[in-house]
Design a protein around this motif. Structure first.
Motif, mmCIF file in Angstrom:
data_model
loop_
_atom_site.group_PDB
_atom_site.id
_atom_site.type_symbol
_atom_site.label_atom_id
_atom_site.label_comp_id
_atom_site.label_asym_id
_atom_site.label_seq_id
_atom_site.Cartn_x
_atom_site.Cartn_y
_atom_site.Cartn_z
ATOM 1 N N ASP A 24 0.859 -1.281 -0.020
ATOM 2 C CA ASP A 24 -0.063 0.022 -0.134
ATOM 3 C C ASP A 24 0.926 1.283 -0.063
ATOM 4 O O ASP A 24 0.293 2.156 -0.352
ATOM 5 C CB ASP A 24 -0.990 -0.050 1.425
ATOM 6 C CG ASP A 24 -1.839 -1.322 1.297
ATOM 7 O OD1 ASP A 24 -2.921 -1.131 0.815
ATOM 8 O OD2 ASP A 24 -1.207 -2.405 1.596
ATOM 9 N N PRO A 81 -6.315 -4.303 -6.269
ATOM 10 C CA PRO A 81 -7.480 -5.247 -6.416
ATOM 11 C C PRO A 81 -7.447 -6.303 -5.349
ATOM 12 O O PRO A 81 -6.136 -6.651 -4.960
ATOM 13 C CB PRO A 81 -7.538 -5.648 -7.714
ATOM 14 C CG PRO A 81 -6.041 -5.624 -8.137
ATOM 15 C CD PRO A 81 -5.435 -4.513 -7.585
ATOM 16 N N ASP A 82 -8.528 -6.981 -4.932
ATOM 17 C CA ASP A 82 -8.404 -7.933 -4.032
ATOM 18 C C ASP A 82 -7.758 -9.129 -4.350
ATOM 19 O O ASP A 82 -7.185 -9.804 -3.594
ATOM 20 C CB ASP A 82 -9.855 -8.470 -3.713
ATOM 21 C CG ASP A 82 -10.829 -7.287 -2.834
ATOM 22 O OD1 ASP A 82 -10.161 -6.585 -2.404
ATOM 23 O OD2 ASP A 82 -12.136 -7.523 -2.959
ATOM 24 N N SER A 83 -7.662 -9.311 -5.625
ATOM 25 C CA SER A 83 -7.017 -10.354 -6.073
ATOM 26 C C SER A 83 -5.276 -10.469 -5.812
ATOM 27 O O SER A 83 -4.747 -11.461 -5.655
ATOM 28 C CB SER A 83 -6.907 -10.579 -7.623
ATOM 29 O OG SER A 83 -6.429 -9.215 -8.299
ATOM 30 N N TYR A 98 -4.230 -9.153 -3.008
ATOM 31 C CA TYR A 98 -4.060 -9.611 -1.416
ATOM 32 C C TYR A 98 -4.328 -11.281 -1.691
ATOM 33 O O TYR A 98 -3.606 -12.075 -0.749
ATOM 34 C CB TYR A 98 -5.017 -9.103 -0.472
ATOM 35 C CG TYR A 98 -4.843 -7.427 -0.504
ATOM 36 C CD1 TYR A 98 -3.581 -7.136 -0.035
ATOM 37 C CD2 TYR A 98 -5.627 -6.518 -1.142
ATOM 38 C CE1 TYR A 98 -3.385 -5.712 0.421
ATOM 39 C CE2 TYR A 98 -5.362 -5.167 -1.227
ATOM 40 C CZ TYR A 98 -4.373 -4.987 -0.549
ATOM 41 O OH TYR A 98 -3.963 -3.524 -0.451
ATOM 42 N N ALA A 99 -5.015 -11.908 -2.411
ATOM 43 C CA ALA A 99 -5.533 -13.327 -2.314
ATOM 44 C C ALA A 99 -4.305 -13.947 -2.922
ATOM 45 O O ALA A 99 -3.487 -14.956 -2.329
ATOM 46 C CB ALA A 99 -6.438 -13.483 -3.439
ATOM 47 N N ARG A 136 -1.438 -13.861 -0.081
ATOM 48 C CA ARG A 136 -1.485 -15.058 0.842
ATOM 49 C C ARG A 136 -1.403 -16.161 0.383
ATOM 50 O O ARG A 136 -0.591 -17.054 0.995
ATOM 51 C CB ARG A 136 -3.034 -14.951 1.116
ATOM 52 C CG ARG A 136 -3.457 -13.744 2.195
ATOM 53 C CD ARG A 136 -4.755 -14.090 2.922
ATOM 54 N NE ARG A 136 -5.904 -14.049 1.864
ATOM 55 C CZ ARG A 136 -6.497 -12.867 1.267
ATOM 56 N NH1 ARG A 136 -6.218 -11.731 1.710
ATOM 57 N NH2 ARG A 136 -7.631 -13.027 0.220
#
Ligand code: AMP
Ligand code: MG
Length: 337
Positions: free
Chosen positions: A70, A77-79, A81-82, A85
């Motif tokens: 950040d 996009p959320d992708s 962070y996915a 992980r």
């Protein structure tokens, strides 16, 4: 310039060189990188000089934790962070929109930036102590095979950079997978240690950039600017022979000249006993092949072979990355048997 040889215990020394704007060869799990403080434009400019790298080819920023994303990226996009992980720390680079803080020289003026959180413990320790994002391309002279040992990095960079940290041979052996998350569907720009199948497991549909599998035409611009350059090339011309391993070995045995070099799967080495041979690894072990591909290409530069022939794995799993590096080394001169 005298290039210092550092050990994994010299983390503080390596970090100090980075913080004062120097260049350090850093081991990662993919290949050795040529690192500089990614927020220091002048230091980053020196990377381009040391490598002879074209100015329009952007660098990847390396961070010790996904939490740093950040600070340098926006509209994440959320992708992302996915993927972080699932595969970070690890051999995966995500292309994201950049914040103005990231210098133009890092991104070659693009409004996106490549971000990676590497897994190599020595690299992570250096990043943590330096407390700066480290801009690092592969530590080879531009166009040559990427270095997977400190000795290979010194072949290209001795006297041109401040230090090299010897962290042993690289566990993956090919550069990171690059996926562009600013597009829908996400696009694979470069295959690497995280496979297309692994990306699809998290992202669903993934487009594959045409530059991954074929030569770009004169008017075409690949999305990863680096993919347009002649790459990974040993001095002798390379011909890749793809297809069933039995058939590709037979083809090479029939067509290679007596003086030519051969890159083959281990099982077929006896077929080429009279020739200069580099073994890639067992036909069924792509991890081993990935670890050896650049060393094999580099090794022929110490011989006088007039030409090199290479067997190539099928494109599933890590095979896509290995085939991509071989095909690029061959200028996409590929024979399908
Ligand atoms: P290297 O570090 O030598 O593996 O090269 C980095 C690769 O990442 C090159 O192929 C670059 O073109 C690619 N790359 C870096 N940043 C970006 C970006 N913002 N967009 C697309 N490709 C990038
Ligand atoms: Mg490179």
């Amino acid at each position: 310039m005298q290039t210092l040889r550092l050990t994994p215990e010299d983390t503080a020394a390596a970090a100090a060189i980075l913080r004062r704007g120097g260049l350090v060869g850093i081991p990662t799990e993919t290949v050795y990188g040529l690192g500089a403080d990614g927020l220091n434009s002048e230091a980053v400019a020196h990377i381009f000089e040391a490598k002879g790298r074209p100015q329009d080819n952007p660098l990847i920023l390396h961070i010790p934790e996904a939490g740093w994303l950040d600070w340098y990226c926006r509209d994440i996009p959320d992708s992302a962070y996915a993927l972080a992980r699932a595969y970070w720390p690890g051999p995966l680079t995500m292309i994201l929109r950049r914040k103005p803080l990231v210098p133009d020289v890092v991104t070659a003026g693009l409004d996106t930036v490549g971000m990676r959180c590497p897994a190599h413990p020595v690299c992570r320790a250096i990043l943590r102590v330096a407390q700066v994002p480290v801009a690092a391309p592969s530590g080879n002279t531009s166009g040559r095979p990427s270095p997977t040992t400190a000795a290979h990095m010194l072949e290209d960079m001795d006297g041109r950079i401040d230090a090299v940290v010897d962290g042993g041979p690289c566990a993956v052996g090919v550069e990171s997978t690059i996926v562009d998350l600013t597009e829908t569907p996400p696009r694979l720009l470069r295959p690497g240690g995280i496979t297309l199948e692994q990306l699809e497991a998290v992202l669903g549909e993934v487009a594959v950039d045409p530059a991954v599998t074929r030569l770009m035409g004169a008017g075409e611009r690949p999305r990863a600017p680096g993919m347009k350059y002649r790459h990974y090339a040993p001095r002798a011309p390379v011909t890749v022979v793809a297809g069933d391993p039995q058939k590709s070995a037979a083809y090479i045995a029939q067509h290679a000249g007596a003086e030519d070099g051969v890159i083959c799967f281990d099982e077929f080495a006896p077929l080429f006993a009279e020739r200069d041979v580099e073994k890639l690894g067992p036909a069924a072990d792509k991890g081993e092949q990935a670890r050896h591909i650049f060393d094999a290409l580099r090794a022929f530069d110490h011989t006088g072979v007039p030409a090199i022939w290479a067997q190539c794995p099928d494109p599933s799993g890590l095979g896509l990355a290995i085939a991509n590096r071989l095909n690029k080394a061959a200028g996409f001169h590929v024979i399908q048997v």
